[in-house]
Design a protein around this motif. Structure first.
Motif, short mmCIF file in Angstrom:
data_model
loop_
_atom_site.label_atom_id
_atom_site.label_comp_id
_atom_site.label_asym_id
_atom_site.label_seq_id
_atom_site.Cartn_x
_atom_site.Cartn_y
_atom_site.Cartn_z
N PHE A 107 -1.39 9.69 0.14
CA PHE A 107 -2.14 8.54 0.68
C PHE A 107 -3.10 7.98 -0.38
N GLU A 108 -3.70 8.88 -1.15
CA GLU A 108 -4.63 8.45 -2.21
C GLU A 108 -3.89 7.62 -3.27
N THR A 109 -2.67 8.06 -3.59
CA THR A 109 -1.87 7.31 -4.57
C THR A 109 -1.62 5.90 -4.05
N ALA A 110 -1.27 5.83 -2.77
CA ALA A 110 -1.02 4.51 -2.18
C ALA A 110 -2.26 3.64 -2.29
N LEU A 111 -3.41 4.21 -1.95
CA LEU A 111 -4.64 3.41 -2.01
C LEU A 111 -4.92 2.91 -3.42
N GLN A 112 -4.70 3.78 -4.40
CA GLN A 112 -4.95 3.36 -5.79
C GLN A 112 -3.97 2.27 -6.23
N CYS A 113 -2.75 2.39 -5.77
CA CYS A 113 -1.75 1.37 -6.10
C CYS A 113 -2.14 0.03 -5.45
N TRP A 114 -2.59 0.10 -4.21
CA TRP A 114 -3.02 -1.13 -3.51
C TRP A 114 -4.21 -1.78 -4.25
N GLU A 115 -5.12 -0.92 -4.71
CA GLU A 115 -6.28 -1.45 -5.44
C GLU A 115 -5.85 -2.05 -6.77
N LEU A 116 -4.90 -1.40 -7.43
CA LEU A 116 -4.40 -1.89 -8.72
C LEU A 116 -3.81 -3.30 -8.57
N LEU A 117 -3.08 -3.49 -7.49
CA LEU A 117 -2.42 -4.79 -7.27
C LEU A 117 -3.31 -5.77 -6.49
N LYS A 118 -4.46 -5.30 -6.09
CA LYS A 118 -5.40 -6.10 -5.27
C LYS A 118 -4.70 -6.71 -4.06
N LEU A 119 -4.07 -5.83 -3.31
CA LEU A 119 -3.35 -6.27 -2.11
C LEU A 119 -4.31 -6.37 -0.93
N ASP A 120 -3.89 -7.13 0.06
CA ASP A 120 -4.73 -7.33 1.23
C ASP A 120 -4.12 -6.78 2.51
N LEU A 121 -2.86 -6.38 2.42
CA LEU A 121 -2.21 -5.91 3.64
C LEU A 121 -1.26 -4.77 3.32
N VAL A 122 -0.94 -4.04 4.36
CA VAL A 122 0.07 -2.99 4.24
C VAL A 122 1.08 -3.17 5.38
N VAL A 123 2.34 -2.92 5.07
CA VAL A 123 3.38 -2.97 6.10
C VAL A 123 3.85 -1.55 6.36
N LEU A 124 3.68 -1.11 7.58
CA LEU A 124 4.07 0.26 7.94
C LEU A 124 5.25 0.21 8.91
N ALA A 125 6.14 1.16 8.73
CA ALA A 125 7.31 1.22 9.61
C ALA A 125 7.57 2.67 9.97
#
Lengths: 300, 214
Positions: free
Chosen positions: A42-60
């Motif tokens: 989960f931490e990796t995901a958060l860092q990746c999201w921060e790296l790309l400066k994303l605003d949303l996540v799609v979960l399935a």
């Protein structure tokens, strides 16, 4: 402005500080490569999201539709609660729609011939599967999802598999009744690959708030769709994955991203991202450049 | 309307239930199997292809037409073969989605269109390795090998499969022809990786292969 506010405001057509950013799917393996670390957490995901400066996540739900959309690896509602509790991202829950479920259930050939030879049975099947999808979406909303994406690949490069009239009768009409209960709670987007030009009015009539995909390779023109349906639909995606080939020069990539983001910014209601998501083999440097250019051009 | 014209109409309408009776009727009238195929069924399929290109017919209708054609061919193929006329079939296509790619809708469309146009199609399925392509070419001796990829990141697997076929010395004197297709694939890319042909869609692929095999 918090990421979820940026996305929520954009969907509702409100003024926001910049164009929000998000992907339909990001393969965990891409995150690991981008950050040069394993395993995926989960931490990796958060860092990746921060790296790309994303605003949303799609979960399935795991194993649904797209590998990698089940970020975190747990069941959907637990995943949603976790992301909701730990982050400020706008959370989309992605559920396969009735068309995709019926197609997977009977196979492509039987489905397509069934449109003509066993229409009533097929219609009932699509409707039942759509009901299942709506129930899953309700669970996701109850768990804290800010929005729903119904994924149904009803089209390919050239157009829709079924005629617009067949799709209307078999799919969109029953769907619109079932969407009512979701729309009352959250925005509902539609995702399909391919060329949807001929069924865009049906998407609007069915009550969707937005459309994710807009594959340029299939002839989907962001500016044209926006001009015709920008008041009805929030658009998301549209960047062609071929631009992420490292052979594509920085100038060409920058020009393409600027063009997309300018078209998207016009009148608002656009979320920047690729049409199909970030798959494991994509060139990390090229993806980072794409998002850097999108940030340069994305402020209002 | 002649029997052959009526056969063409049956294909266009997708009249799968009655087409074999009409084919049998044509055979009883001593019409040659080859003529039934070329002047009846194929003529109907050509109309289907044009109407599909014009968006006057969609996949369900084309699929029914293709299955009608297939049903008729079940009756005709043994007769064509016993008459030593199997060369009148358009050719043998070996088809697969390349390694790493599990998409099969595009491939199914290609299979349908080639079958309907008189090709024998051997479907290797999805996620087909380069080695599996090589072994299948050795076993089936196809006229054409078709490779499909829907994802940008699986396109290189096409190049690997083509290279493996060439390394095994299986593409000689222009046979088999290799055709590639799929959403991210372009004509330029096809040339770059050593494919003979590129089909933007299933219908175009059929026409290009027909032309290449002339």
């Amino acid at each position: 402005m918090q990421p979820w506010e940026r996305v929520s405001g954009t969907i509702r057509g409100l003024a926001v500080d910049r164009v929000p950013r998000g992907e339909l799917v990001i393969d965990p393996a891409f995150c690991c490569r981008a950050l040069q670390r394993e395993p995926f957490t989960f931490e990796t995901a958060l860092q990746c999201w921060e790296l790309l400066k994303l605003d949303l996540v799609v979960l399935a739900a795991p194993n649904q539709y797209i590998p990698g959309a089940d970020l975190g690896g747990g069941e959907l509602t637990g995943n949603i609660r976790h992301w909701r509790r730990e982050t400020d991202y706008f959370i989309f829950a992605l559920v396969n729609g009735g068309f995709a479920r019926a197609l997977a259930s009977v196979g492509f050939q039987q489905f397509m011939t069934g449109v003509r030879s066993e229409k009533n049975a097929l219609q009932e099947m699509i409707q039942n599967f759509t009901g299942d999808a709506v129930n899953e979406a309700i669970e996701a909303i109850n768990a804290g999802a800010h929005g729903i994406i119904i994924a149904d690949d009803v089209a390919y490069q050239k157009g829709t598999y079924l005629s617009p009239a067949q799709l209307r009768e078999l799919y969109f009409s029953p769907l619109s009744e079932l969407l009512e209960q979701l729309k009352a709670a959250v925005p509902v987007f539609f995702h399909s690959d391919g060329n949807l030009d001929k069924v865009l009015p049906d998407l609007v009539n069915a009550g969707f708030s937005g459309l994710q995909g807009l594959e340029p390779n299939a002839g989907m023109d962001l500016a044209a769709v926006k001009a015709a349906y920008g008041k009805d639909l929030c658009l998301m995606g549209n960047v062609d994955l071929s631009l992420l080939d490292p052979a594509v020069s920085e100038e060409v990539l920058r020009a393409a991203v600027y063009k997309t983001i300018q078209a998207g910014k016009e009148g608002g209601r656009y979320i920047f991202g690729t049409c199909g998501g970030l798959h494991r083999e994509l060139n990390v440097a090229q993806v980072l450049k794409m998002y850097r250019f999108a940030l340069e051009g994305g402020y209002n | 309307m002649s029997l052959l014209d009526k056969l063409g109409e049956y294909v266009i309408e997708g009249n799968m239930g009655e087409v074999q009776a009409l084919v049998q009727g044509a055979l009883d009238e001593k019409i040659e199997p080859e003529e039934i195929l070329e002047q009846g069924l194929m003529k109907g399929m050509e109309v289907v292809g044009r109407r599909f290109a014009d968006e006057d017919m969609y996949i369900p209708e084309v699929m029914l037409s293709a299955r009608t054609m297939h049903t008729a061919l079940e009756l005709l193929r043994p007769l064509l073969e016993t008459d030593q006329k199997q060369m009148k079939m358009k050719g043998r296509l070996l088809l697969g989605t390349v390694e790493g790619d599990i998409h099969d809708i595009g491939k199914s469309l290609v299979e349908m269109m080639f079958t309907a146009n008189g090709f024998e199609v051997i479907d290797l399925g999805i996620n087909v390795t380069a080695q599996a392509f090589v072994e299948a070419v050795q076993q089936h001796q196809p006229d054409i090998v078709g490779m499909s990829a829907l994802l940008t990141n699986t396109m290189p697997a096409m190049q690997q499969a083509i290279a493996a076929i060439d390394d095994a010395g299986l593409r000689k004197h222009g046979k088999p022809k290799i055709i590639v297709g799929g959403a991210p694939v372009t004509d330029e890319y096809a040339k770059e990786i050593g494919a003979d042909l590129y089909g933007e869609n299933a219908l175009e692929g059929v026409e290009m292969v027909k032309e290449a095999l002339k």
